[in-house]
Design a protein around this motif. Sequence first.
Motif, PDB file in Angstrom:
ATOM      1  N   ALA A 552       0.819  -1.214   0.000  1.00 15.66           N
ATOM      2  CA  ALA A 552       0.000   0.000   0.000  1.00 15.66           C
ATOM      3  C   ALA A 552       0.854   1.265   0.000  1.00 15.66           C
ATOM      4  O   ALA A 552       0.371   2.336  -0.398  1.00 15.66           O
ATOM      5  CB  ALA A 552      -0.927  -0.001   1.210  1.00 15.66           C
ATOM      6  N   ARG A 553       2.097   1.161   0.432  1.00 15.23           N
ATOM      7  CA  ARG A 553       2.997   2.320   0.459  1.00 15.23           C
ATOM      8  C   ARG A 553       3.813   2.463  -0.822  1.00 15.23           C
ATOM      9  O   ARG A 553       4.585   3.409  -0.957  1.00 15.23           O
ATOM     10  CB  ARG A 553       3.933   2.210   1.664  1.00 15.23           C
ATOM     11  CG  ARG A 553       3.204   2.400   3.010  1.00 15.23           C
ATOM     12  CD  ARG A 553       4.056   1.978   4.172  1.00 15.23           C
ATOM     13  NE  ARG A 553       3.476   2.363   5.454  1.00 15.23           N
ATOM     14  CZ  ARG A 553       2.507   1.695   6.079  1.00 15.23           C
ATOM     15  NH1 ARG A 553       2.008   0.573   5.526  1.00 15.23           N
ATOM     16  NH2 ARG A 553       2.033   2.116   7.248  1.00 15.23           N
ATOM     17  N   MET A 554       3.635   1.535  -1.748  1.00 13.53           N
ATOM     18  CA  MET A 554       4.357   1.596  -3.025  1.00 13.53           C
ATOM     19  C   MET A 554       3.498   2.354  -4.041  1.00 13.53           C
ATOM     20  O   MET A 554       2.777   1.766  -4.841  1.00 13.53           O
ATOM     21  CB  MET A 554       4.683   0.185  -3.531  1.00 13.53           C
ATOM     22  CG  MET A 554       5.606  -0.611  -2.609  1.00 13.53           C
ATOM     23  SD  MET A 554       7.266   0.120  -2.441  1.00 13.53           S
ATOM     24  CE  MET A 554       7.156   0.822  -0.794  1.00 13.53           C
ATOM     25  N   TRP A 555       3.600   3.672  -4.012  1.00 15.71           N
ATOM     26  CA  TRP A 555       2.767   4.528  -4.854  1.00 15.71           C
ATOM     27  C   TRP A 555       3.336   4.644  -6.268  1.00 15.71           C
ATOM     28  O   TRP A 555       4.313   3.995  -6.629  1.00 15.71           O
ATOM     29  CB  TRP A 555       2.657   5.918  -4.233  1.00 15.71           C
ATOM     30  CG  TRP A 555       1.874   5.945  -2.941  1.00 15.71           C
ATOM     31  CD1 TRP A 555       1.320   4.879  -2.279  1.00 15.71           C
ATOM     32  CD2 TRP A 555       1.596   7.092  -2.146  1.00 15.71           C
ATOM     33  NE1 TRP A 555       0.707   5.294  -1.133  1.00 15.71           N
ATOM     34  CE2 TRP A 555       0.855   6.643  -1.016  1.00 15.71           C
ATOM     35  CE3 TRP A 555       1.882   8.448  -2.255  1.00 15.71           C
ATOM     36  CZ2 TRP A 555       0.415   7.519  -0.029  1.00 15.71           C
ATOM     37  CZ3 TRP A 555       1.445   9.320  -1.276  1.00 15.71           C
ATOM     38  CH2 TRP A 555       0.713   8.859  -0.178  1.00 15.71           C
ATOM     39  N   LEU A 556       2.710   5.475  -7.060  1.00 17.40           N
ATOM     40  CA  LEU A 556       3.106   5.758  -8.450  1.00 17.40           C
ATOM     41  C   LEU A 556       3.154   4.487  -9.301  1.00 17.40           C
ATOM     42  O   LEU A 556       4.107   4.227 -10.036  1.00 17.40           O
ATOM     43  CB  LEU A 556       4.464   6.475  -8.498  1.00 17.40           C
ATOM     44  CG  LEU A 556       4.564   7.832  -7.805  1.00 17.40           C
ATOM     45  CD1 LEU A 556       5.891   8.491  -8.125  1.00 17.40           C
ATOM     46  CD2 LEU A 556       3.414   8.748  -8.187  1.00 17.40           C
ATOM     47  N   ASP A 557       2.092   3.704  -9.189  1.00 22.35           N
ATOM     48  CA  ASP A 557       1.949   2.497 -10.020  1.00 22.35           C
ATOM     49  C   ASP A 557       3.147   1.568  -9.925  1.00 22.35           C
ATOM     50  O   ASP A 557       3.603   0.997 -10.931  1.00 22.35           O
ATOM     51  CB  ASP A 557       1.718   2.886 -11.490  1.00 22.35           C
ATOM     52  CG  ASP A 557       0.409   3.628 -11.700  1.00 22.35           C
ATOM     53  OD1 ASP A 557      -0.552   3.315 -10.978  1.00 22.35           O
ATOM     54  OD2 ASP A 557       0.359   4.510 -12.572  1.00 22.35           O
ATOM     55  N   GLY A 558       3.667   1.430  -8.727  1.00 20.58           N
ATOM     56  CA  GLY A 558       4.761   0.494  -8.504  1.00 20.58           C
ATOM     57  C   GLY A 558       6.131   0.991  -8.904  1.00 20.58           C
ATOM     58  O   GLY A 558       7.096   0.219  -8.893  1.00 20.58           O
TER      59      GLY A 558
END
Length: 561
Positions: A552-558
């Motif tokens: 959930a903390r891995m933003w910007l489409d991974g």
Amino acid sequence: MTSASTAQSADQAGPDPTAGAPAEGSSPAPGGGVPGIVRRRLATVEARLDGRSWLATGVIVAIAAILRFVGLSHPPGKIFDEIYYAREGWALVDKGVEWNYQDNGPSYVVHPPLGKWLIGLGEWAFGYSDAEQGISAPGHLMTTAPEFGWRFSAAVVGTLSVLMLVRIGRRMFRSTALGCAAGLLLALDGFHLVLSRTALLDIFLLFFVLATFGALVLDRDARRRRWARALEAGLDPGRPGRAGRPAGGWRTWPWWRLAAGVLFGGACAVKWSALYFLPVFALLVILWEVGVRRSAGARRPWRDTLLDELPWLVLAGVLMVVTYVATWSGWLLGDDGYYRLAERYPNAPLSDTPVIGALHNLVEYHKAAYGFHRTLDEGHKYQSWPWQWLLLGRPVAFYWSGNGACGAPSCASEVLLLGTPLLWWSFLPALVALTWLGLARRDWRAGAILLVVAAGLLPWFWFALDGRTMFSFYTAPVLPFLVLAVVYVLGAIVTPAGPPGGGTVAPLDAGQDRRLVGGVIAGAYVLLVALCFAYFHPIFVGKLLPYAEWSARMWLDGRWI
């Protein structure tokens, strides 16, 4: 301006929009009083050791220290480039040069030694262990987990950089509140936190660049005090030659400027990329000297500045070089360093005299290291481009593990070199606002911040044209100045701006309402940054999380994976 009035101005709640603006045709009469407009132009902040500001500073520094030292030994083992710098730090302490214990010979390295000396100091104090190279050494002060030893100096320097930013911000903005806001934002930045908990060189580069800038700000204030006192004593700056300038003497030497030369030598002795800041720092000294002379009413401020100050800049440059060479003392004073002896390395011929020969071979070493950096274009999973850095387009994973029990079917633990997103995504808007405000207010602080940021970022865009391998941690030395840009804008929101002449533009009630609303906005922003930092804190320190919470903390489409 009296010390009482300057001390009072230091605790006002926002930037002074008139500081550093040129005097508008006012010059003091010989032997008479100094016009008020000139006193305002020459006003400086007396950074006294008053209890309130230092108590507030202490709270911010304590927060920074707790975040950086608690759990410093986690994750276990060497993470990312600690595998190089922790080993080289210990070798410098043990051998005086970087050393390969497996091959029992000197190591070829491409960064100067000061940052590694500092890492080694922590290892000397708290112990070092390296099973791969067969090393197990107890600490001279106490023995702890080896990770604590090689990360200790980074945590100390990271905490001290927060302290420096509080005091620099307070002096520049004439506000304890804004200075503390700058320090708190830096303390709550994940990028700075990770570098402060890892044995890499970049936190030391940040420290010395910021310390150099701080010394130059102190030099600016000292020179303005010198002129103000001379004017109060009856100096007529319109008189030709030395008669129109303050009296000299060793007590009036630009000691802080000379200290800046030593500190900047330290920055270069950590990483050569510090050199990008050199032209800007020299330019700031010249511009500030011209500004103070113009404000005082000098007849030829540019000519006088060049005649009076260039020798001091040259001396500061000499101190910079001496400091840099001194950090190579372990290599120079022994015979074991790579490239040290000609018979061992034919491409570095030894001259007849030992001193000249050692210096010559040191130059050859530098040529070889420069060639390495210039041709560094090998691809890397976590490399990124300069236009991605402030957008957090590609952070660097220092550590990742899926082992451990977290109460879920799968777990994840990571140390990700990621800036606190809300803070970092404020940098570009803040720089735009800073440019506009600086031009509108003719404010030296805005110009100084923008120039330093440009010095630290723009060269990398040039290197990107050659496809050079680069990483987001190259932004480290400009990070404090990006924070200052944000705080400057917060100060502008809080404080109503005055006209260039220093008068009042709004009724008192309107100013109070503006400060109240602006204070709420600024406080809410800092609170949101703190909450954002708290959310991402587990991936800054390698806390074991359920996989879903980590994901959930891995933003910007991974893009952060």
